[in-house]
Design a protein around this motif. Structure first.
Motif, mmCIF file in Angstrom:
data_model
loop_
_atom_site.group_PDB
_atom_site.id
_atom_site.type_symbol
_atom_site.label_atom_id
_atom_site.label_comp_id
_atom_site.label_asym_id
_atom_site.label_seq_id
_atom_site.Cartn_x
_atom_site.Cartn_y
_atom_site.Cartn_z
ATOM 1 N N GLN A 26 -9.806 -12.457 4.992
ATOM 2 C CA GLN A 26 -8.905 -13.088 4.018
ATOM 3 C C GLN A 26 -9.128 -12.562 2.600
ATOM 4 N N LEU A 27 -10.129 -11.708 2.424
ATOM 5 C CA LEU A 27 -10.477 -11.215 1.087
ATOM 6 C C LEU A 27 -9.292 -10.605 0.337
ATOM 7 N N PRO A 28 -8.520 -9.678 0.896
ATOM 8 C CA PRO A 28 -7.401 -9.109 0.131
ATOM 9 C C PRO A 28 -6.324 -10.146 -0.195
ATOM 10 N N GLU A 29 -6.083 -11.079 0.700
ATOM 11 C CA GLU A 29 -5.087 -12.119 0.440
ATOM 12 C C GLU A 29 -5.510 -12.994 -0.731
ATOM 13 N N LYS A 30 -6.770 -13.376 -0.782
ATOM 14 C CA LYS A 30 -7.259 -14.219 -1.887
ATOM 15 C C LYS A 30 -7.192 -13.485 -3.218
ATOM 16 N N ILE A 31 -7.574 -12.197 -3.198
ATOM 17 C CA ILE A 31 -7.527 -11.412 -4.437
ATOM 18 C C ILE A 31 -6.078 -11.228 -4.893
ATOM 19 N N ALA A 32 -5.201 -10.922 -3.948
ATOM 20 C CA ALA A 32 -3.783 -10.720 -4.291
ATOM 21 C C ALA A 32 -3.176 -11.975 -4.901
ATOM 22 N N GLN A 33 -3.457 -13.123 -4.325
ATOM 23 C CA GLN A 33 -2.888 -14.364 -4.845
ATOM 24 C C GLN A 33 -3.462 -14.721 -6.214
ATOM 25 N N LYS A 34 -4.750 -14.464 -6.407
ATOM 26 C CA LYS A 34 -5.364 -14.780 -7.699
ATOM 27 C C LYS A 34 -4.831 -13.880 -8.813
ATOM 28 N N LYS A 35 -4.624 -12.593 -8.499
ATOM 29 C CA LYS A 35 -4.247 -11.624 -9.535
ATOM 30 C C LYS A 35 -2.741 -11.398 -9.628
ATOM 31 N N GLY A 36 -1.984 -11.974 -8.715
ATOM 32 C CA GLY A 36 -0.531 -11.917 -8.826
ATOM 33 C C GLY A 36 0.096 -10.592 -8.440
ATOM 34 N N PHE A 37 -0.504 -9.875 -7.502
ATOM 35 C CA PHE A 37 0.136 -8.659 -6.994
ATOM 36 C C PHE A 37 0.063 -8.647 -5.470
ATOM 37 N N ASN A 38 0.758 -7.717 -4.848
ATOM 38 C CA ASN A 38 0.690 -7.532 -3.404
ATOM 39 C C ASN A 38 -0.244 -6.371 -3.073
ATOM 40 N N ILE A 39 -0.717 -6.342 -1.856
ATOM 41 C CA ILE A 39 -1.659 -5.308 -1.420
ATOM 42 C C ILE A 39 -1.197 -4.725 -0.089
ATOM 43 N N VAL A 40 -1.325 -3.396 0.045
ATOM 44 C CA VAL A 40 -1.161 -2.734 1.332
ATOM 45 C C VAL A 40 -2.523 -2.169 1.717
ATOM 46 N N VAL A 41 -3.019 -2.562 2.866
ATOM 47 C CA VAL A 41 -4.295 -2.042 3.367
ATOM 48 C C VAL A 41 -4.001 -0.957 4.406
ATOM 49 N N CYS A 42 -4.398 0.281 4.105
ATOM 50 C CA CYS A 42 -4.182 1.422 5.008
ATOM 51 C C CYS A 42 -5.497 1.745 5.717
ATOM 52 N N ILE A 43 -5.490 1.700 7.041
ATOM 53 C CA ILE A 43 -6.716 1.932 7.800
ATOM 54 C C ILE A 43 -6.540 3.154 8.699
ATOM 55 N N ASP A 44 -7.263 4.210 8.354
ATOM 56 C CA ASP A 44 -7.235 5.455 9.126
ATOM 57 C C ASP A 44 -8.238 5.372 10.272
ATOM 58 N N GLU A 45 -7.961 6.098 11.350
ATOM 59 C CA GLU A 45 -8.774 6.120 12.567
ATOM 60 C C GLU A 45 -8.906 4.704 13.146
ATOM 61 N N PHE A 46 -7.811 3.960 13.104
ATOM 62 C CA PHE A 46 -7.838 2.563 13.542
ATOM 63 C C PHE A 46 -8.185 2.438 15.024
ATOM 64 N N GLN A 47 -7.950 3.491 15.806
ATOM 65 C CA GLN A 47 -8.243 3.418 17.235
ATOM 66 C C GLN A 47 -9.726 3.200 17.516
ATOM 67 N N GLN A 48 -10.585 3.377 16.496
ATOM 68 C CA GLN A 48 -12.019 3.168 16.684
ATOM 69 C C GLN A 48 -12.338 1.756 17.162
ATOM 70 N N ILE A 49 -11.494 0.783 16.790
ATOM 71 C CA ILE A 49 -11.809 -0.595 17.173
ATOM 72 C C ILE A 49 -11.763 -0.774 18.689
ATOM 73 N N ALA A 50 -11.064 0.110 19.388
ATOM 74 C CA ALA A 50 -11.007 0.016 20.845
ATOM 75 C C ALA A 50 -12.359 0.318 21.480
ATOM 76 N N GLU A 51 -13.252 0.976 20.707
ATOM 77 C CA GLU A 51 -14.567 1.340 21.222
ATOM 78 C C GLU A 51 -15.612 0.270 20.945
ATOM 79 N N PHE A 52 -15.262 -0.750 20.153
ATOM 80 C CA PHE A 52 -16.232 -1.785 19.808
ATOM 81 C C PHE A 52 -16.550 -2.650 21.028
#
Length: 374
Positions: free
Chosen positions: A141-167
């Motif tokens: 929830q960290l980016p959502e809380k920061i975005a709401q406090k500071k009054g902007f929107n955020i896009v989180v880009c995650i490269d090599e996302f397929q790594q989570i399949a190996e967890f």
């Protein structure tokens, strides 16, 4: 140092970024309107370059971009550390601000912060979390809380996302991510990676948590006409010339594969004195084969005889019906059950892909190398 006219092996930008106008516009609209995006394509087709370009276009006072590469993450806790570090670093403009955000929004976790030579930009966070910890939601929830406090929107880009399949216990982790992310109002996500088969499984399989998570963009090849125009212009910018016909041949020879087009064009350019010739092209293509041979040898050195035989069949043009008695005997593939096992193994190794029921070798230079090796 002079700027190289062609770039390969790394993300491109500026004059080296080619075409992708339609995909750029679509991705930019998704970013600015808060639409989750999944970007899927084979390796080295320009996903990272595209995302980087759109990030630079989208970044503003009202929209902040957070970018992280999770290739080195091997566990859920690694992911949380990388995620929190990237969010804090890229949404704060000064040292005091990110420390304040860490204390305010991660209060239950008491993160350990390690400083680098430049504390303004160089730091990392260790959360000392275990998979059983109940504090994962606070991290997500960290980016959502920061975005709401500071009054902007955020896009989180995650490269090599397929790594989570190996967890370990990956599906549970995926459920955690989706449960939190799908409820956020000020944050959207762009998820992409270099292993197409794993990305397809994560987002196309109905039994997986991220099924239908957002707008799926399947990156196509750049068209020959766009590539040819680009190649001719890059030659011209350095005082050299290449005919449109020869530029088209560069594209055709490597099946419009983005990284290889750039690499082969570069090799032709290095052989060219003033005007590129057929001889320059031939020498450059041989250079391309020679330069990639060590990689291909490494990719195939531990393959079983069944796997090598399977590749030989595909190189010979057998793209379907590999389980027929005739093909199994001709290429010594064993039983039909063994063909299925071999196919799955080669897909996992990214040496083949299944496209509309046909088996293909997605790397056009590897296909040529195999033809001369097997």
């Amino acid at each position: 140092m002079e700027t190289k006219p062609f770039i390969f092996g790394v993300a491109t930008s500026g004059d080296n970024f080619t075409d992708r106008k339609r995909e750029t516009e679509r991705l930019l609209l998704n970013f600015t309107h808060g639409i989750n995006t999944i970007l899927i394509s084979p390796r080295r087709w320009g996903k990272t370059s595209l995302v980087n370009k759109v990030c630079s276009l989208a970044q503003s006072d009202n929209l902040k971009i957070v970018y992280l590469d999770i290739f080195s993450c091997r566990s859920e806790s690694d992911f949380y550390d990388a995620y929190a570090t990237a969010v804090l670093r890229q949404t704060s403009s000064k040292f005091e601000e990110w420390v304040e955000h860490a204390r305010q929004f991660l209060s239950r976790i008491s993160p350990k912060i390690s400083l680098g030579p430049d504390p303004m930009t160089d730091f990392s966070i260790s959360l000392d979390m275990t998979p059983k910890s109940t504090d994962f939601e606070e991290i997500l929830q960290l980016p959502e809380k920061i975005a709401q406090k500071k009054g902007f929107n955020i896009v989180v880009c995650i490269d090599e996302f397929q790594q989570i399949a190996e967890f370990k216990d990956s599906k549970t982790f995926q459920k955690r991510l989706r449960t939190v992310w799908q409820m956020q109002k000020s944050v959207s996500y762009c998820l992409f990676g270099s292993k197409k088969h794993l990305m397809n499984e994560l987002f196309e399989n109905r039994s997986f948590p991220f099924y239908k998570f957002g707008d799926a963009i399947y990156l196509p090849k750049i068209g020959t006409s766009d590539w040819a125009e680009y190649i001719c212009s890059r030659f011209e910018s350095t005082g050299k010339k290449i005919s449109e016909e020869l530029a088209v041949r560069i594209c055709d020879r490597v099946d419009n594969h983005s990284s290889y087009v750039q690499q082969l064009a570069w090799l032709v350019w290095t052989h060219t004195d003033k005007i590129a010739t057929e001889s320059d092209f031939d020498m450059a293509y041989q250079d391309l084969i020679d330069q990639n041979t060590p990689l291909f040898e490494k990719q195939t050195e531990n393959l079983t005889s069944f796997q090598m035989n399977f590749l030989r069949a595909v190189v010979d043009g057998v793209s379907s019906e590999l389980s027929t008695q005739e093909n199994m005997e001709k290429y010594q593939l064993g039983s039909s059950a063994n063909v299925v096992i071999v196919k799955k193994a080669l897909v996992k190794k990214e040496l083949i892909e299944i496209e509309k029921g046909r088996v293909i070798i997605p790397d056009p230079v590897l296909a040529v190398w195999l033809k001369h090796t097997l």
